[in-house]
Design a protein around this motif. Structure first.
Motif, PDB file in Angstrom:
ATOM      1  N   GLU A 155      32.417  47.026  44.872  1.00  0.00           N
ATOM      2  CA  GLU A 155      33.417  47.965  44.372  1.00  0.00           C
ATOM      3  C   GLU A 155      33.735  47.625  42.922  1.00  0.00           C
ATOM      4  O   GLU A 155      33.352  46.559  42.445  1.00  0.00           O
ATOM      5  N   THR A 156      34.391  48.540  42.251  1.00  0.00           N
ATOM      6  CA  THR A 156      34.717  48.296  40.845  1.00  0.00           C
ATOM      7  C   THR A 156      35.606  47.062  40.746  1.00  0.00           C
ATOM      8  O   THR A 156      36.656  46.997  41.387  1.00  0.00           O
ATOM      9  N   GLU A 164      38.289  44.330  39.454  1.00  0.00           N
ATOM     10  CA  GLU A 164      39.581  44.472  38.786  1.00  0.00           C
ATOM     11  C   GLU A 164      39.431  44.153  37.299  1.00  0.00           C
ATOM     12  O   GLU A 164      39.924  44.866  36.454  1.00  0.00           O
ATOM     13  N   PRO A 206      36.472  43.514  34.661  1.00  0.00           N
ATOM     14  CA  PRO A 206      35.021  43.454  34.431  1.00  0.00           C
ATOM     15  C   PRO A 206      34.614  42.242  33.598  1.00  0.00           C
ATOM     16  O   PRO A 206      33.498  41.733  33.751  1.00  0.00           O
TER      17      PRO A 206
END
Lengths: 331, 235
Positions: free
Chosen positions: B77-78, B80, B82
């Motif tokens: 998932e993306t 928190e 990057p």
């Protein structure tokens, strides 16, 4: 069993795709609007990743051989069962011998037919999706043709449905604040700058500010965009690297390509940006000839949208189970 | 085509002392591309193979796709933050030890020239070599499978002689036949699908290198050695 009575050339069996094999060159594939497949499957009582029919060339007609629960999602209406117009995003019951017809939806690109039990085509490399480029998976590795007959899987836990079905508010409406509507006819598509953006320094603004058209040379592999070409400041020969759906590559002619569900698994063209994953279904529903504009996004925004989508799916999941359980208790 | 285990001839290339720097860029919100600035050589790729093993073990990673001296990591998932993923990847790159994948040897019979070698004249012009020389230089080399990608079972091969390197086409061929033996930049390979292709074709190989129903669908694997054997030369 269902029988395909009338189909255009590009309709296929799709589920949520075949991730995990990009490292041997196999695209993840799967529905162009996976959101619609998930909701359709939940409504008819399937696992979210059961196989459905992706209809992108209309009209499409299929014949039910047996009593069947189904839902059509993705499209904004235009479905008819034996001459009777039905709601999209809603469960319905078909009896043996009935014919379902999907007409060209007014604005969207793709409709999904989810059937109770799912389409029972063989699982290859973990998925029932049709891999058109590889010619395997789905229904014999090819698009549907008139006369195809496809088995339906058995439903483990068939819950009773109310006579009028269970409907959901379509995601585009329910999540209207998360997915902004087109502005002046141009769909806003959120993207994050990618590796070679600096090559387009002089044209970078032209990429983000102009309105692009989805060219007719677009398909499940990629959308080619037409507009004012953007040229890199220099030509570079890149080493091949993995790519994913959403990547926006700029070939030498300067017209960007967005890789879609059947994306190449590797590429070497300079990348100017990448569409955030949770906006891909909206692109999957954007028609050839329609307009779009890229909007600069962030990881934080992408994460917020992902979470809103997850909450919506969870809500549909929970509510539909509640309704069905209540009906069972009353039965 | 013959596939044999390569146990008897371990590769013993000299590993470069310096690893080269890496940079990480984004593709969308979940994918991170690590690219090395070092040479396009076996030493660099051995670090990529090692990095690939490490990153595969991370709990938040869904998929790892090694490329040509680069690596794409796809998060479940993306994330928190990057930048944390970026630093972890760079740290893993800096710590990566050289990993050799000594695989099998695959011999691919090739019909050089002939109707499928649509780009051989252009390659001769670009390189200033005769068609005979281009073909000989191509089959005399030994190649390593650096990575797979682009089409099911397609192997990116390293080891192309710089004299016959040729850039990919600005306008891809619309319909290149499956089996075409091609050169794209510093890379060579065999087209796995009939369709659009930007590489330059110099010959043709009849082969079955991918089977989706098999437990190991792709014949080639990173680390394998490939030799092109001239079955026929038609110039």
């Amino acid at each position: 069993m269902i029988e395909i009575v009338e189909t255009g050339p590009f309709n296929t069996v799709q589920d949520l795709g075949r991730p995990g094999y990009r490292d041997i060159g196999v695209s993840a594939g799967g529905a162009m609007d996976p959101f619609a497949v998930r909701i359709g499957n939940i409504l008819v009582g399937n696992d979210e990743d059961a196989a459905a029919i992706e209809v992108q060339t209309f009209p499409f007609k299929l014949l039910f051989d047996v009593h069947t629960v189904f839902a059509v999602t993705g499209a904004d209406g235009q479905l008819v069962l034996d001459g009777r117009e039905l709601l999209a995003w809603c469960t319905h019951v078909a009896e043996a011998g009935q014919v379902l017809e999907l007409k060209q939806p007014p604005t969207l690109a793709r409709a999904y037919i989810a059937i109770g039990g799912g389409l029972d085509v063989p699982v290859l490399m973990g998925s029932r999706s049709t891999a058109l480029r590889g010619g395997f998976g789905g229904n014999a590795g090819r698009p549907l043709i008139n006369g195809d007959r496809i088995e339906i899987g058995s439903t483990l836990d068939e819950l009773p449905l109310p006579a009028n079905g269970i409907a959901v508010v379509a995601p585009a409406v329910a999540l209207g604040d998360v997915f902004p509507a087109p502005i002046d006819g141009a769909l806003p598509v959120r993207a994050i700058a990618a590796g070679e953006q600096e090559l387009f320094v002089s044209d970078g603004d032209a990429f983000w500010s102009q309105i692009w058209h989805i060219s007719s040379r677009s398909d499940r592999t990629g959308y080619r965009l037409s507009g004012e070409p953007i040229k890199p400041t220099k030509t570079i020969e890149m080493r091949s690297h993995g790519v994913v759906p959403g990547v926006i590559q700029v070939p030498p002619q300067g017209e960007p390509i967005i890789q879609m569900s059947d994306a190449n698994t590797a590429g070497g063209y300079p990348k100017i940006a990448g569409v955030i994953e949770c906006d891909l279904w909206r692109l999957g529903q954007a028609r050839v000839g329609s307009r779009l504009r890229f909007v600069r996004s962030t990881h934080a925004e992408a994460r917020a949208v992902e979470q809103a989508v997850a909450r919506y799916v969870e809500d549909v999941q929970r509510t539909s189970q509640m309704v069905k359980r209540a009906l069972r208790a009353m039965a | 085509m013959i596939a044999t285990l390569n146990n008897l001839s371990p590769q013993r290339e000299i590993v470069a002392a310096a690893k080269g720097r890496a940079r990480v860029s984004f593709i969308g919100a979940r994918s991170f591309l690590l690219e090395t600035s070092g040479d396009f050589d076996l030493a660099s790729q051995r670090w990529i193979w090692a990095l690939s093993q490490t990153v595969k073990g991370w709990a938040d990673i869904a998929e790892v796709i090694p490329g040509m001296t680069n690596l794409l990591a796809i998060c479940k998932e993306t994330p928190e933050d990057p930048e944390i993923v970026v630093s972890r990847l760079l740290e893993a790159w800096n710590n990566a030890q050289s990993l050799d994948l000594a695989g099998k040897t695959i011999e691919i019979p090739v019909h050089y020239g002939g109707p499928y070698a649509t780009d051989l004249p252009a390659l001769c012009e670009f390189s200033g070599l005769s068609d005979r020389d281009v073909v000989r230089i191509h089959y005399e080399a030994t190649y390593r499978v650096f990575a797979l990608g682009s089409a099911p079972g397609f192997g990116y091969l390293h080891g192309l002689d710089p004299r016959i390197c040729m850039p990919r086409k600005a306008v891809p061929s619309l319909r290149m036949e499956k089996g075409c033996v091609t050169i794209g930049g510093m890379q060579t390979g065999v087209a796995m699908l009939t369709g659009p292709n930007g590489w330059n074709s110099i010959g043709y190989a009849q082969l079955q290198m991918f089977d989706p129903a098999s437990s190991i669908p792709a014949l080639m694997a990173p680390g394998d050695t490939v030799r092109f054997v001239p079955a026929r030369i038609e110039l």
